[in-house]
Design a protein around this motif. Structure first.
Motif, PDB file in Angstrom:
ATOM      1  N   GLY A 292       0.794  -1.224   0.000  1.00 13.83           N
ATOM      2  CA  GLY A 292       0.000   0.000   0.000  1.00 13.83           C
ATOM      3  C   GLY A 292       0.819   1.262   0.000  1.00 13.83           C
ATOM      4  O   GLY A 292       0.557   2.191  -0.776  1.00 13.83           O
ATOM      5  N   VAL A 293       1.849   1.337   0.858  1.00 15.11           N
ATOM      6  CA  VAL A 293       2.654   2.551   0.974  1.00 15.11           C
ATOM      7  C   VAL A 293       3.734   2.605  -0.098  1.00 15.11           C
ATOM      8  O   VAL A 293       3.919   3.620  -0.765  1.00 15.11           O
ATOM      9  N   GLY A 295       3.918   0.621  -2.814  1.00 17.35           N
ATOM     10  CA  GLY A 295       3.414   0.312  -4.153  1.00 17.35           C
ATOM     11  C   GLY A 295       4.048  -0.904  -4.777  1.00 17.35           C
ATOM     12  O   GLY A 295       4.074  -1.038  -6.014  1.00 17.35           O
ATOM     13  N   LEU A 453      -5.142   1.392  -2.663  1.00 15.49           N
ATOM     14  CA  LEU A 453      -3.691   1.290  -2.711  1.00 15.49           C
ATOM     15  C   LEU A 453      -3.217  -0.151  -2.809  1.00 15.49           C
ATOM     16  O   LEU A 453      -2.072  -0.402  -3.194  1.00 15.49           O
ATOM     17  N   ASP A 479      -0.710  10.216  -2.925  1.00 16.79           N
ATOM     18  CA  ASP A 479       0.372  10.502  -1.970  1.00 16.79           C
ATOM     19  C   ASP A 479      -0.178  10.783  -0.580  1.00 16.79           C
ATOM     20  O   ASP A 479       0.411  10.367   0.433  1.00 16.79           O
ATOM     21  N   ARG A 482      -1.132   7.488   0.993  1.00 17.18           N
ATOM     22  CA  ARG A 482       0.045   6.720   1.387  1.00 17.18           C
ATOM     23  C   ARG A 482       0.696   7.289   2.650  1.00 17.18           C
ATOM     24  O   ARG A 482       1.136   6.542   3.522  1.00 17.18           O
ATOM     25  N   SER A 486       0.989   5.170   6.050  1.00 16.86           N
ATOM     26  CA  SER A 486       2.313   4.955   6.620  1.00 16.86           C
ATOM     27  C   SER A 486       2.367   5.400   8.075  1.00 16.86           C
ATOM     28  O   SER A 486       2.913   4.687   8.943  1.00 16.86           O
TER      29      SER A 486
END
Length: 549
Positions: A292-293, A295, A453, A479, A482, A486
């Motif tokens: 997810g973060v 990619g 994501l 962004d 993400r 995160s």
């Protein structure tokens, strides 16, 4: 079974490890594939339930089978476990929505609980505590090996094949394991004098189910102070009180309370509970960071987690040999837990793939060193006749810890993610869709859901279909998601590290006793049965006085 020849024991261990590998590989292969499967089926809000239901049913199966296997022997239960697991895996592949997947994973969990409870207990039947160290290390390595190939294979399947094959690909191995156990595993006659604690089993189940439901729903489906959650906790408390009363009255309790008079058993189970709560609760979200973060595709996500498994395999195999050679085990837990803690602290601050790999290596080294210890401690502290039930108690506390940890971390994840998204929008990092034209606003509103994501192909497809004037806004939205995800994951990993720190502190209070070189307890008769009054607490005292060999 300690009287069997060494060659026969080896063939039985091969059959046991085949059954364990079948169960373990089906679990690890799902890990990296699950985010993509959820993205396909929908139901991000029920993500943790796919894991929680598995843990819940396996927990119940583990504790109920523990005592029954002491009465009827291990063989019929490990065969039953394999059958349940295969049926569950087969049905999982036919799931058409998240709710079917949850139900079928529950069936899988029943099989997994039975397999794990009987497999670890069977090792205790075959080998004396001093020998169990190396075999516990080997069995941990089996889990580790499945963790090496499982995640990468699961990612490859969802990237290149239909996701259904994640559940179906190893079904032939289940058939092989079934017939290996059927032909190689010795049959044990039932202990006629033992009765079955039906009411105790019922009220233990009625305690576990509402307790785990309360922790799973609190903070997500219902508020912690809501009527539904309070009623579930009250239900669990009442059922627990009845269960404890029953255990003091029946002849052969499903979970003898006398076990917990033994300080080694009690503190080992508490450590297992806390350690699994932190470890499972945090590590289930590692694919969220990688996929997810960062990619990364599910295939390469499996490669990122692979170093942890390799480190665990190597360390557990070496530590198992050292424990058998020296007869000492506490030192490995005191070294392993701080290393696990350090690995999870690194996860809190990771912002790249290489940092994720480093954290995995460090965590795997600690896991391979510390995890095998606590099953040895409790099996070594009780008479052989209680081996099944004490091993089941260990699995019970570990599974409860893992399930509650996943539920609590899921609540933390959901609440912090919602808070981070709200803060991002308020600070101007997000995009105010209300100021855009209606068509553009409708297209972008879906990007407030982090589930997108986890499906990179769909994300790329949506981006390519957008007009040029929306590309920068699209990138800004992704962004922002993400960053929010995160930050939420860092909170989850930090909380997991705190759980491990508590487990480390408790380990200092664990009393170490020499590992026995026979399954017979001191003071037992020639048949290996404990003499009159030979309770676990007396056995512990005798073992403390017995010199290490």
């Amino acid at each position: 079974m300690e009287h069997l020849s060494h060659k026969r024991k080896l063939t039985i261990m091969i059959a046991i490890m085949a059954a364990m590998f079948f169960s373990a590989i089906n679990q690890t292969i799902v890990g990296t594939a699950l985010p993509r499967i959820i993205a396909k089926l929908g139901g991000m809000d029920y993500y943790t339930w796919v894991v929680t239901i598995y843990m819940l049913t396996s927990t119940i199966a583990t504790i109920l089978v523990g005592k029954l296997s002491d009465i009827y022997g291990r063989k019929p239960f490990i065969l039953t476990g394999i059958v349940f697991f295969m049926i569950g895996a087969f049905l999982c592949g036919f799931s058409t929505d998240i709710f079917q997947l949850i139900i079928y994973r529950g069936i899988q969990g029943i099989g997994a609980g039975i397999i794990m409870a009987t497999a670890f207990t069977a090792v205790g039947d075959l080998f004396a505590p001093r020998e169990r160290g190396k075999w516990t290390g080997v069995m941990t390595a089996v889990f580790g090996f499945s963790s090496v190939i499982g995640p990468a294979l699961g990612g490859y399947i969802v990237d290149h094949m239909e996701w259904h094959w994640v559940f179906w690909i190893f079904l032939p191995l289940g058939i092989v394991a079934f017939f290996m156990i059927l032909t190689l595993f010795p049959k044990v006659d039932r202990k006629e004098s033992e009765s079955i604690d039906y009411f105790g089993s019922l009220f233990l189940t009625l305690t576990i189910v509402p307790l785990l439901l309360a922790f799973s729903w609190a903070g997500t489906k219902y508020d912690w102070g809501s009527q539904q959650i309070i009623l579930l906790f009250v239900w669990a408390a009442v059922a627990l009180a009845i269960f404890l009363f029953i255990q003091t009255k029946v002849k052969s309790p499903v979970l003898p309370l006398t076990l917990f008079k033994n300080g080694i058993v009690t503190i080992s189970n508490i450590i297992g509970f806390i350690m699994n709560a932190g470890m499972m609760g945090a590590l289930i979200y590692l694919p969220f960071f990688v996929q997810g973060v960062m990619g990364v595709s599910p295939t390469y996500s499996g490669y990122v987690t692979m170093p942890m498994s390799i480190a665990m395999v190597l360390t557990s195999a070496i530590v198992g040999q050292l424990i058998s050679k020296k007869g000492k085990y506490k030192r490995f837990a005191l070294i392993g837990l701080p290393i696990m803690f350090a690995g999870m602290i690194i996860m809190c601050y990771m912002h790249s793939i290489w940092m994720a790999v480093v954290s995995m290596i460090v965590f795997g080294l600690g896991l391979g060193m510390g995890m095998p210890v606590f099953s040895l401690t409790i099996q070594n502290a009780v008479p052989h006749k209680e081996l099944g039930v004490v091993t089941a108690s260990m699995q019970l506390f570990r599974n409860l810890g893992g399930t509650i940890g996943i539920a609590v971390m899921g609540t933390i994840m959901s609440s912090t993610l919602a808070s981070n998204l709200k803060e991002a929008a308020a600070s101007g990092k997000g995009v105010d869709v209300s100021k855009l034209d209606p068509q553009m606003a409708e297209q972008l509103s879906a990007f407030h859901n982090p589930q997108l994501l986890l499906d990179q192909p769909k994300l790329a497809e949506i981006q390519s279909s957008m007009p040029a004037e929306m590309q920068s806004i699209f990138t800004q939205m992704v962004d922002m998601l993400r960053d929010a995800l995160s930050s939420s994951l860092s909170t989850v990993f930090f909380d997991g590290a705190m759980f491990l720190l508590v487990a480390l502190i408790l380990t200092f209070f664990l009393k170490e006793i020499p590992l026995r070189t026979s399954n017979r307890m001191p003071g037992s008769d020639a048949s290996g049965q404990a003499g009159e009054g030979d309770q676990a607490s007396n056995a512990q005292k005798a073992l403390v006085e017995q010199p290490a060999k």
